[in-house]
Each structure stands twice: as C-alpha cells, then as structure tokens.
Design a protein around this motif. Structure first.
Motif, PDB file in Angstrom:
ATOM      1  N   VAL A 102      10.816   6.766  -4.254  1.00  0.00           N
ATOM      2  CA  VAL A 102      10.176   6.872  -5.290  1.00  0.00           C
ATOM      3  C   VAL A 102      11.008   7.881  -6.432  1.00  0.00           C
ATOM      4  N   VAL A 104       0.803  -1.039  -0.100  1.00  0.00           N
ATOM      5  CA  VAL A 104      -0.179  -0.017   0.118  1.00  0.00           C
ATOM      6  C   VAL A 104       0.772   1.227  -0.119  1.00  0.00           C
ATOM      7  N   GLU A 105       1.982   1.120   0.670  1.00  0.00           N
ATOM      8  CA  GLU A 105       2.791   2.474   0.672  1.00  0.00           C
ATOM      9  C   GLU A 105       3.306   2.430  -0.849  1.00  0.00           C
ATOM     10  N   PHE A 156       6.255   7.571 -11.960  1.00  0.00           N
ATOM     11  CA  PHE A 156       6.869   7.298 -10.645  1.00  0.00           C
ATOM     12  C   PHE A 156       7.284   6.007 -10.556  1.00  0.00           C
ATOM     13  N   ARG A 185       0.853   4.219  -3.164  1.00  0.00           N
ATOM     14  CA  ARG A 185       0.200   5.471  -2.669  1.00  0.00           C
ATOM     15  C   ARG A 185       0.502   6.468  -3.809  1.00  0.00           C
ATOM     16  N   THR A 186       1.458   6.578  -4.546  1.00  0.00           N
ATOM     17  CA  THR A 186       1.968   7.325  -5.455  1.00  0.00           C
ATOM     18  C   THR A 186       1.494   6.327  -6.993  1.00  0.00           C
ATOM     19  N   PRO A 187       0.748   6.997  -7.895  1.00  0.00           N
ATOM     20  CA  PRO A 187       0.578   6.354  -9.132  1.00  0.00           C
ATOM     21  C   PRO A 187       1.783   6.300  -9.921  1.00  0.00           C
TER      22      PRO A 187
END
Lengths: 563, 563
Positions: B556, B171-172, B198, B175-177
């Motif tokens: 990221v 899930v972490e 990303f 969080r960023t697409p």
C-alpha cells in the motif's frame, strides 16, 4: 500462584482500547491513547516528570535482574551519547538453557486465544505508558535523542506502534472463527456434516533485534506482533541501547506472571562486547521469526541465511525530496529545515537528497535560482538552530563515532552550502552535538553520484542540481529502485510534476509526502494512520503495520471431525 | 476499442457472488457457486456434457494461438496418461519481448482498483465454469485423473479455490480505505490536518508454475491471488499439463480485453522439452511473486535463489494416519480404502503411513490385531476396486513412468499386504491403471525407516507397526517436523490419544482429520472452509487460502498532503 490479573478484568480494562485501535486502523483517522504531553503524566499511577527522572536515576549503577533461567554472567557498559556511563548490568544468557525455557509456556499462551493475548499485551503497554518519563530518559541516554523527542518517539509513539501491531495481530487471528459447522448437501442423500475447529498457532520463538537509535519505536511493532500471535519473544537489544528494552522485557515478564502465564515467554539476550550474538541466535532452529532494524549488510545476511525464520527487515535507504516549485516558499524552507535537523538527521526517514533543478524553482514570489534555494535553506536551518538551547532540544547528540566521522567526511564531497557547527550542551558537556551540513552536488556528474546514491546516515544532506524536473523524477525512481527509500517528499505546484512523482512512488512502492509546509514533517509517521515504509522497495521488506506484517507470524491449524 | 464489459455491468453481475465468498471465508460454512454435478451444465451459456466433449475434441491437433507478443516458436507434445497424443501446439515466448509487454498494462490494472479487479477475475472464473466439461477432458488427459474427478477437482473445486483467493485478495486490499482525513489536535493551536490517499500497488509480474497432477486446482489460487492484487501473471505450466492452463490463459486474456484492459496481463510460457524455463524465469528481476507446486528440491531451490520474489511453495510431504481405536471399524476401513485409491494416491494429501500398534487396536466389536487390521484394510481396498469399471472411475491413470517405477519398487520394501494389480481400461487400452499396494513395515526397524520417512508419491502406502500409541504419536510428530505433511488423519476413541495427536498437530502445524468414516476423506479439502496445508511445516510454506497468502502480493502506497 493464582493469577492476580484475571482474563475477565483484563478484557474489561482493555477491550475498549483494542476496539478503538481496530476502528482506527480501518479509518486511519487520528487516534492515540498515549498522551504526548509530559504534563499529562502523574495521575492514576503514572510517573510524573520528577518521579520518572528519579526512577531512571535509581537504575544507574544497578543490575537489572530479570530472573531469567540460564543466566551465566552479567554484562553491560552502555555509555550515553550525552557522556553519562549508565553502569547498568543485564543478564547474559546461556541460550541452550534460555531457549528451551522460553518454549515451556507456549502451549498455555497459545491456548489463551487471541483476545486474552491482546489484552495482556495492552496491559504491558499500559504499564510502560505509566513509566513513560522513566523510559524517556532511558531512550535519551542510549539513542542520544533530545529529551522531548525521546519522550514522545520513545514513549507514546512507540507505544502506539506496539498497540497498532497488537490490533493487526488480533484482527488477523479472528478472521477465521474458532469453530464452524459445515454441511454439504448431497442431493437426496443426507448432507455431509463436519465440525471444524480452527486454532491460531505460533511459529515458535521470535527474535527481535533492536537498534541503537529507536530501541522502542522500531522494536515494539515486531515484539508485540509476535507476542500477540502466540510466540515467545527473545529481545536482543543493540549493545548501546539495552536499557529501554530491558525495562520493556521486565514489564512484560511481570505482567505475564501476574496474568498466570510463564514470564519466560519474553526474555532478554544482552551480549558481551563484540560477541555478535545476533548471528548465532538468528540461525537457531527454535527462532522462527526475526525482526531487525539496521544495516543493509546484516539485514541481507539475515534474509539469506535465517531460512528457518520469517524475517522482517528495515535496512538502509536513500530518502529524496524533490523541490520543483512551491506556493509557500517560507513554509517549505522551515519544514525542510526542521526535517533535516531533528535528531541530527539520525532517522531512517530523514531526507538526504534534495533534488533541485539547476535552473531554479518557481515560488509565490517569483523564481529562485538553485543557489538561492540552497542558500535560503541553509539560512532556514541556521535560523532554526541559531539558539543553542533550541539547537540542543532539536538535535540531541550524535549517537556514535561513525556518524560523526561521516559528518566530517561529508564536507569533502562537494561545495559546502551550510557547514556543520559544534553546539555545546551545558547540561552534558561531553555530548557530541552538531548541526547538519548541506553539500552541493551535481546530479549530472558521475563523481558526485557515488555520494548521493549512498546512504550517508546522519546530519548530512545533498542539494543535488538537476538538469530538469523530469531528470529529478527519473533520479528519484532510480534511487528508490536501487537504494530503497523509507520516505519521499516533493514540493511542486505543477500538476504534471506531481503526477509524475506520484506515479514513480506508486510504481516503486515508496511513501510520499507532498508539499508539507506546516507542522507535519516527511520524517514522521503516525501509528494507526501512516505506514512506515512500504515493504516494496529495498529499504524494508515490511511496512509498519499492515496485514502482511502479522499474518505469517502464526498459522491456523484445523481439526475436523464428523458432526 | 470500447470495453464490451463495463465496470458497472461486471459489478452488478458478480458483486453478490463476491459478497457470498467474503461471508463464507468468515463463517467457513459450506458454500460453492460452482455446481459439482455434470448434469448441472448446459444452460445459460454453459457447455453440457456432449458440447464439452466436442469442444475438447476440436482442440486436438490444433494450435492454441493466444496472440501473445514475442512468440518465437510453437511447442507442444502432450501425451495423455490415457494414451492419447493431444497434438496441441502452444506459443513459445521470447521472454525479453513478452515480459516487457506484460508490464504495459499494469498501470491501468492497478488504477482500476480492488473491486474492478475482483469482478474481472470473477468473470474469468465464470467463463471457465461455463466450459467445465471441456476443461474436465483437458485435465483428465493431462493429469490422468478419472473423468469424474477431473470434472470436479479440475472444474468446480479449482474454480472455488480461485474465487476464494480473489475474495481474500479483495478483502485484504480494502482493509485500508482509499482516503482518510487525519486531524491531530494541538491543544490551543489549530489541529494538524492531512489528507491521505492509500493505493494498493502490485509487486510486478507473478510467475505461476503449474504441476502435472492438478494443473487448475493447484494453479488457480496463486494465479487469481496475484491477478486480483494488481499483478500481471505469467503461467508456466508443467510440460505434461499445458492444455488446461493454456485454456485458462486464453479465457483470462479474452475477458481482460473485453473489459478494456491489456490482455498481456496474463500470458503463457510453454516450453520446449528439457528447456527448464522455470529456472530462468524465476530469476528474472521482473518476476516478483512465484507460486509453485512440485518437488521439494525445486521448491527449496526457488526459496533459496529467487530472492527478488515472494515465493509460495507446496512441496513433498509424508502424510500419516494414526490408527489406534475406532467405534466404526467398517466405516474406517472403507473411508481409508477410498482415500488410498482415489486418483491412485497421486495427491499431495493422500495418506502414506498408516501407524498401527503392533498389539492391535480396539473396535466396537472387540480387538483386532495388527495383521487383522492390515488384512481387513487390504480387503476393503480390494472390495472397493474389485469391479474394473469402478476401479477405473476411481483410480484414473498413472500420471508418469516415475510413479509406475516407484509403485513397482515398493513391493520390495517389505511384506506386501495388498499387491497392486493392473486394471484394463476398455476405453483407453494404453492407460497405465494400477491398484494401490500396501506394504507392512516395522516402525522400530531402522531399515524400514528409510522407506516410511520418505515421500513415495503414488499408490503406495505403508502399514507401519508401532510399539504403542505413544510411539505412534511421537513418530507422527517427527514425520511432520522433518518431512512435512499436507494432511494428518487419526482414528481413536481414547480421549488421551486424541488430545495427544491434536497437540502434535497444533505444535507442528498440520491439518488434522479425526475419525472420518463417512463421505468426507482426509485427502479432500473444501474451499471457503478447509485450509489446504498449514504453511507451518516443511510440506508447504503457504496455506490455501489465508491472509498471508495474499497480503504480501501487493503493497500500500500512501500519498499525504496538507488538507
């Protein structure tokens, strides 16, 4: 005192903005609630251009009395890079009095919960936003940024970064519910039933150590991330850039008090010349979080010595732009010229090393030799800055004598492709305004390596001649790995080179801008969408803003009992 | 080799489990996909009790050849706390060969993305789950846990903690697409348009340093958090507890290979006696993440010296139960007796100090003096362990001579309220089995403070007489702050005392269990619902499992270009 700002009103006012921020950090599409245009201010309680200037002028020669406990002296002495002595005084704190006072209000702030903390932070940001014109002058006359940049980067963009941190902090805290009913089946026996409460608890007092060049932009993420996660925040500004953060602290204290919280949850630690209070504060047991932007030496010192704290640092780095080929030569040159010129290169994101094959590059109009590329870039910078008014508007002022000295020394490092020139600022004749220097270096010469492998913060860039694109990619890798990088740029129409650069950036954890030829520059990032730094190379151990930036500023305490 | 496990199949097989895990960490309601009952195994490819025992027996006297590169020797020599010499050999690695080999597969693992990595991890856990009976014996004969505990804590509970870490890691990362289209309005001009990619990128190689007592339970969170975030993982087991982790590495390598990835993404670093390889490995530049459970001395050493790595440590602590009053005296005594006895108190979560007012406590049947409470508790422990078969099933074996020595020395620290007795294990006559000792100490005596303010790991607890409940609350605070605590328990029907204890736990960041009198014990936590440790006091710098535990294991990287 009854709270003038009720939780209900604050939530009604700010929850929609918080929700939009939450949505934006998920989609990373463009969004900002803070207008970038100076003329957008002046209504609904915000100061317009004239009122902002007047408010700033009224601050000059005054004492900013924050009403802090333990104030044992008054200190000041900022002189604007534009020449103006601000003559503003700030409280000097007896930290043995101030730090305990900052802890007094922590329980109520913790018990308020994540949502109330978020909307109180948003109210602080809103009031700062309303005073953007005033802050713009404060940032301009401490950082040396030109007015428009001080207005935008020091105003809406900094506020965006603060809001972004609040959004990340909020969502991190509500990942775990306040309560849970847990029922574990036990076959034929009755299930085991527990009621569990989960409370985000702060680390303690956070220390935000501000920097000279971007007091608000670099300061707000840490400040608001810590405050929104329940910590008290002690703001230790750079001695040359106190005013913007003193005003920030003032607003925060005012809002906290109006919302019924202890204003001492946010306080200022201004210092006497040469006092070096950051070192003392950083080792205090009460300080459990530190945010720092500045030199690698002090950043490393903090990471090594402030072991009682979570330490978030942005340090020096060497930013590279690899130039291999382009299908928009003019666009590339003007984009690069702007990046090198903006705020006299005094950004942690400004490109320093331009790696160019010594055999030249391909463009849409045929090949250009290394010498031609460098000369064309020099001409582009000259063209951009040829008009003194435009030069002043872009360059701002040299922030301190060290930058000026580095700029002057740079001319001796190699063949000067573009000499720096002095620009007169008619409004501020004492301002030191300089155009960037471009120096030619040879990537294969060990003597030159000492220059291009060190950060030369300021309006200095090196056009480094490389044996090949592959060599340039390898030097890029080595530079990021050894020196760190906040930004990487590359120009190439060759998919293999693009792949290779991209792979280096993925492996060494650096943020890459590819083939920028328009109105977005490698040295600019937008909150809610772009990450500032990666936290994965030596230039910074954190990125603005992500989960890791907020998740360890608080802990979750569980209380469980039989249901 | 074509991948035998396709991404499509793995997602189809495991995505529902992942989704349930994601939902559980949000709601923190009870959930587990791993059965706790030994009889639940034996179908759908899982080993039943007999087959698991046979598989374990077949391992004895063999060489576990993992096919790792750089194997320069074979090492072994584990002797079970139950007396059995395992005679199992493991590869000893030339780390100069092994570490580079572990990097070879990282790019493909990174490029696979968060979801594929998650389902590969879930396949590893599934295969471990199928062999739970075999692992149970491996854990029993390295940790000294009794079979049922080795089965549950070393099997389903450890697998739950691994799965929980995978869920947090997944899930972490999402969080960023993967991509974003960013379009910034420019008034009358065309908007600025960027396409942004990303990519979660790993830190490098993670080192998981296993412990003697809970090789899988304490090892899986770090192992799976690192692997799921794209890192390679080098597993350095405790020399006395290699087998469970060697089997884990074997399964992981097998699954990685079948899924088309490099098996060297997970490797084992077994060591020669006294080699102390953890120190060498921890300082290698390739090692960017370290997970460690063990002594405070080495944990502190890692935090201080392994500066190139993110270091997650669980260290020593002193766990307190405050006993002030109860409305279920019998339930309290039997709950406490169980907590003190389970695995001979060899858990980081076992209560050590029982703080009891010297004037006694209130119960539903009237007051009980300090002496009565201690005597009643001693009787409860005696009753629980009176039957040797039950005692063996609860106590397990003393894990090493240090614990035995501490237990023997404890009797000299004060008045012995309950003496430890030897229990014979008919199946394993060489096992060292001991019941817990309870020693009376005085909270007001400086001499006694040295005892109760140090961790005495093992079946030792101190009944500390306190002047008042308020004194007990203050000692609780000081103990957590100075020594750390993985758990805190309290028994009180007084809402003021409850509030005070709760406030201490919130301020000092410790996990609190209140008034447990049934089948849940202060020393047990459940994955997906309870946090293990808080990461906010000296006992551990991380909690299992939360966002902070995973968010900094990857970074990221953004690549942006004009749209």
């Amino acid at each position: 005192m009854a709270a003038a700002l009720t939780p209900h009103d604050l939530i009604a006012k700010h929850r929609p903005t918080l929700d939009q921020a939450l949505e934006s950090i998920r989609t990373r599409a463009y969004w900002s609630p803070h207008p970038e245009h100076p003329k957008a201010y002046g209504e609904n309680g915000s100061l317009d251009m004239a009122a902002g200037k007047a408010a700033f002028d009224a601050l000059l020669g005054t004492r900013v009395d924050l009403g802090q406990p333990g104030t044992d002296d008054w200190v000041g002495g900022e002189v604007s890079p534009y020449g103006l002595a601000l003559n503003v005084e700030y409280p000097h704190a007896d930290v043995d009095v101030l730090l305990p006072a900052m802890k007094a209000g922590q329980r109520a702030w913790r018990d308020a919960g994540a949502e109330i903390r978020a909307v109180v932070c948003l109210e602080i940001l809103k009031r700062i936003s309303d005073r953007t014109h005033e802050f713009a002058h404060a940032v301009m006359h401490t950082s040396g940024q030109a007015f428009m940049m001080a207005f935008q980067a020091g105003g809406p963009h900094a506020q965006d970064r603060g809001l972004e941190a609040v959004a990340y902090a909020y969502v991190e805290q509500v990942r775990t519910p306040d309560t849970a009913e847990w029922s574990k089946p036990q076959g034929k026996r009755d299930p085991l039933n527990l009621t569990k409460q989960f409370t985000p608890v702060p680390r303690g007092i956070a220390l935000m150590i501000g920097c000279n060049t971007f007091p608000t932009w670099n300061g707000y993420p840490g400040l608001f991330a810590s405050l929104a996660t329940g910590n008290a925040v002690l703001v230790k500004p750079h001695p040359r850039a106190v005013l913007p953060l003193a005003l920030t602290v003032q607003v925060a204290r005012e809002v906290l008090a109006e919302a019924g919280f202890d204003p001492n949850l946010v306080a200022l630690a201004a210092e006497r010349p040469g006092e070096g209070i950051a070192k003392t504060l950083a080792l205090r047991p009460e300080i459990r979080i530190i945010d720092y932007t500045g030199s690698t030496a002090f950043g490393d010192w903090l990471e090594t010595n402030a072991r009682q704290a979570q330490v978030y640092t942005e340090k020096a780095g060497v930013n590279t732009v690899l130039v291999e080929s382009t299908d928009n030569y003019k666009g590339m040159l003007s984009n690069l010229a702007f990046s090198l010129s903006l705020y006299s290169g005094q950004m942690c994101t400004t490109p320093q090393n331009l790696l160019i094959p010594r055999d030249g590059i391909r463009t849409e109009d045929g090949p250009r030799s290394y010498d031609e590329v460098v000369a064309d870039l020099a001409r582009a910078v000259d063209g951009l800055l040829g008009d003194d008014a435009r030069a002043n508007a872009l360059l701002g002022a040299i922030v301190n004598p060290d930058v000026k000295a580095r700029l002057e020394a740079a001319a001796g490092l190699g063949e000067v492709a573009l000499a720096s020139r002095e620009v007169t600022n008619p409004d501020f004749p004492d301002a030191v305004v300089r155009t960037p220097v471009i120096v030619k270096l040879d990537g294969a010469k060990p003597d030159d390596e000492a220059a291009y492998m060190s950060e030369c913060f300021g309006p200095v860039s090196f056009a480094v001649a490389m044996d090949s694109a592959a060599d340039a990619v390898e030097l890029l890798r080595r530079t990021i790995r050894e020196k760190g990088a906040m930004t990487v740029g590359a120009y190439t129409v060759d998919s293999e080179v693009e792949q290779a650069v991209q792979e280096v950036c993925l492996e060494e954890a650096a943020q890459l801008s590819l083939n920028l030829t328009g109105g977005v520059y490698v040295n600019q990032t937008a909150a809610f969408s772009d990450f500032h730094g990666s936290g994965g190379n030596p230039a910074a151990n954190a990125a603005l803003c992500d989960g890791a930036f907020v998740a360890n500023r608080f802990r979750v305490v569980e209380v469980r009992r039989e249901a």
